[in-house]
Design an enzyme around this catalytic site. Structure first.
Site, PDB file in Angstrom:
ATOM      1  N   GLU A 116       0.891  -1.091   0.064  1.00 33.37           N
ATOM      2  CA  GLU A 116       0.013  -0.028  -0.221  1.00 33.37           C
ATOM      3  C   GLU A 116       0.933   1.231   0.024  1.00 33.37           C
ATOM      4  O   GLU A 116       0.706   2.307  -0.665  1.00 33.37           O
ATOM      5  CB  GLU A 116      -0.944   0.079   1.258  1.00 33.37           C
ATOM      6  CG  GLU A 116      -2.002  -0.889   1.139  1.00 33.37           C
ATOM      7  CD  GLU A 116      -2.847  -0.813  -0.250  1.00 33.37           C
ATOM      8  OE1 GLU A 116      -3.085   0.271  -0.605  1.00 33.37           O
ATOM      9  OE2 GLU A 116      -3.697  -1.793  -0.424  1.00 33.37           O
ATOM     10  N   TYR A 135      -6.156   6.775   3.973  1.00 33.48           N
ATOM     11  CA  TYR A 135      -6.422   5.720   2.702  1.00 33.48           C
ATOM     12  C   TYR A 135      -5.842   4.683   3.237  1.00 33.48           C
ATOM     13  O   TYR A 135      -6.553   3.354   3.375  1.00 33.48           O
ATOM     14  CB  TYR A 135      -6.056   6.300   1.550  1.00 33.48           C
ATOM     15  CG  TYR A 135      -5.776   5.059   0.761  1.00 33.48           C
ATOM     16  CD1 TYR A 135      -6.977   4.270   0.195  1.00 33.48           C
ATOM     17  CD2 TYR A 135      -4.515   4.308   0.562  1.00 33.48           C
ATOM     18  CE1 TYR A 135      -6.850   3.036  -0.371  1.00 33.48           C
ATOM     19  CE2 TYR A 135      -4.434   3.379  -0.220  1.00 33.48           C
ATOM     20  CZ  TYR A 135      -5.514   2.512  -0.529  1.00 33.48           C
ATOM     21  OH  TYR A 135      -5.217   1.420  -1.397  1.00 33.48           O
ATOM     22  N   ASP A 166      -9.479   6.053  -2.138  1.00 34.95           N
ATOM     23  CA  ASP A 166      -8.151   6.653  -2.798  1.00 34.95           C
ATOM     24  C   ASP A 166      -8.913   7.015  -3.939  1.00 34.95           C
ATOM     25  O   ASP A 166      -9.975   7.425  -4.080  1.00 34.95           O
ATOM     26  CB  ASP A 166      -7.196   5.284  -3.171  1.00 34.95           C
ATOM     27  CG  ASP A 166      -7.895   4.308  -4.079  1.00 34.95           C
ATOM     28  OD1 ASP A 166      -9.359   4.133  -4.015  1.00 34.95           O
ATOM     29  OD2 ASP A 166      -7.380   3.569  -4.736  1.00 34.95           O
TER      30      ASP A 166
END
Length: 371
Positions: A42, A125, A143
């Site tokens: 991520e 996020y 996102d």
DNA sequence: CAACCGTGGAT
DNA sequence: TATCCAAGGTT
């Protein structure tokens, strides 16, 4: 913005997850739900395309298989692994967070979005993504994909470039997200945003959720998401100094904050810092650089331009136009007044270079030979 | 909050 | 070439 009934929400979840189960992308970080794997992927995926991340992720996991390995890693090895990926504070925050997990949390990851956000480099996020994918928490991961997909599905008119808009989307998505499979739901939205519902060249007529896409049904899909435009990058004119001696090339370490913090580069001189006089010729500017090298750093140097055209490099907010100058110094020159050092080309491969430094070196090596 | 922080790909 | 976009976060 339109609203969905409870029935419609259930139907959407079913349609989306059915499609995801049969069409999800096979990605290295999807082989398990290990929070370390989810987390590293991520962070790498922030503002970076999937195809760019894949080789970096695989190499990173070979170098640092566990959060403990990352916490113990020497900084130069970490940065070398990140070289070329950009946004280098991500790598530094990654190690900070690894040490937070190992020491503050004794190796046991926080498992909810609120606590995850306490870790360096993890914002709203990424916290939602890790909490939902690794820990099955029913929280939105908003996102760019989520902005785009839900703006179209529900005709949400809020400007996605504004920070406060995220709250609107979080509220909506937290109502729609599958409480049984939140991680798969969030990832399905991302896969949708990367396939049928891309920013440009989208193909909504074949999308599995076309019946739920209000903007598509109304024929106004190109109006979403609403997003104000960004500013253009500011242009900086630099001289880049390629100074050689028998000890190698002269390098300077960039400041510890700001763009390309702590990177070693050929010394750069901003034209604007040299003089406010816009009318000076290039040769006059070069003489000012020579005088500055003498007065500030006690380095007697004669410089000459290497290439006709400057090397250009564009960042998100800056455009650099670097005119290369070359010169030579004796190996026994006193370098104690200069904030830099000699580096032999043989060790360039072991160093971490920014893209712009690689461009400078490449351009210099391709200079016309003086015959 | 607006500005800052890299790079590669698509148009 | 210029512009936008890509699984954003920090200050």
């Amino acid at each position: 913005m339109i609203e969905w009934s409870e029935t419609k929400i259930k139907a959407f979840q079913q349609t989306l997850l059915d499609w995801y189960d049969h069409n999800k992308r096979t990605l290295p970080w999807r082989q398990d739900h290990n929070p370390y794997h989810v987390w590293v992927s991520e962070i790498m995926l922030q503002q970076t395309q999937v195809q760019t991340v894949i080789p970096y992720y695989l190499h990173f996991m070979e170098e640092f298989p566990t959060v403990q390995d990352l916490a113990d890693a020497p900084e130069d090895k970490l940065m070398k692994t990140w070289e070329g990926l950009g946004y280098y504070s991500r790598a530094r925050n990654l190690q900070k967070a690894a040490r937070q997990v190992v020491t503050d949390y004794h190796g046991k990851w926080p498992s909810n979005a609120h606590d995850l956000q306490e870790l360096s480099g993890i914002g709203p996020y990424t916290a939602g993504a890790i909490a939902s994918i690794a820990f099955n928490q029913p929280v939105a991961a908003v996102d760019g994909n989520a902005f785009r997909v839900f703006a179209r599905l529900l005709e949400i008119n809020a400007d996605v470039a504004k920070p406060q808009t995220r709250k609107i989307f979080e509220k909506v998505i937290n109502k729609i997200i599958s409480k049984d499979r939140p991680g798969d739901f969030n990832q399905a939205i991302m896969d949708l945003g990367a396939s049928y519902m891309t920013a440009t060249n989208f193909d909504s007529s074949h999308s599995p959720v076309r019946a739920f896409n209000q903007a598509f049904l109304d024929g106004i899909e190109d109006q979403y998401p609403v997003k104000t435009k960004k500013k253009r990058p500011v242009v900086h004119d630099y001289f880049g100094l390629v100074i050689r001696s028998d000890n190698g090339y002269l390098f300077q370490k960039r400041p510890s904050s700001g763009i390309l913090a702590n990177f070693w580069m050929f010394p750069l001189f901003d034209h604007q810092d040299l003089t406010d006089d816009q009318s000076l010729s290039k040769s006059a500017l070069i003489q000012i650089v020579e005088a500055k090298m003498q007065s500030d750093y006690q380095l007697p140097i004669k410089l000459s331009q290497v290439l006709d055209k400057p090397v250009t490099h564009t960042f998100t907010h800056q455009q650099w136009k670097i005119t290369l100058l070359e010169g030579r110094l004796p190996e026994n020159v006193d370098l104690s007044y200069f904030p830099g050092k000699w580096i032999q080309p043989a060790v360039f491969d072991e160093m971490t270079f920014s893209k712009v430094q690689s461009k400078l070196w490449s351009a210099y090596q391709k200079r016309p030979s003086i015959s």
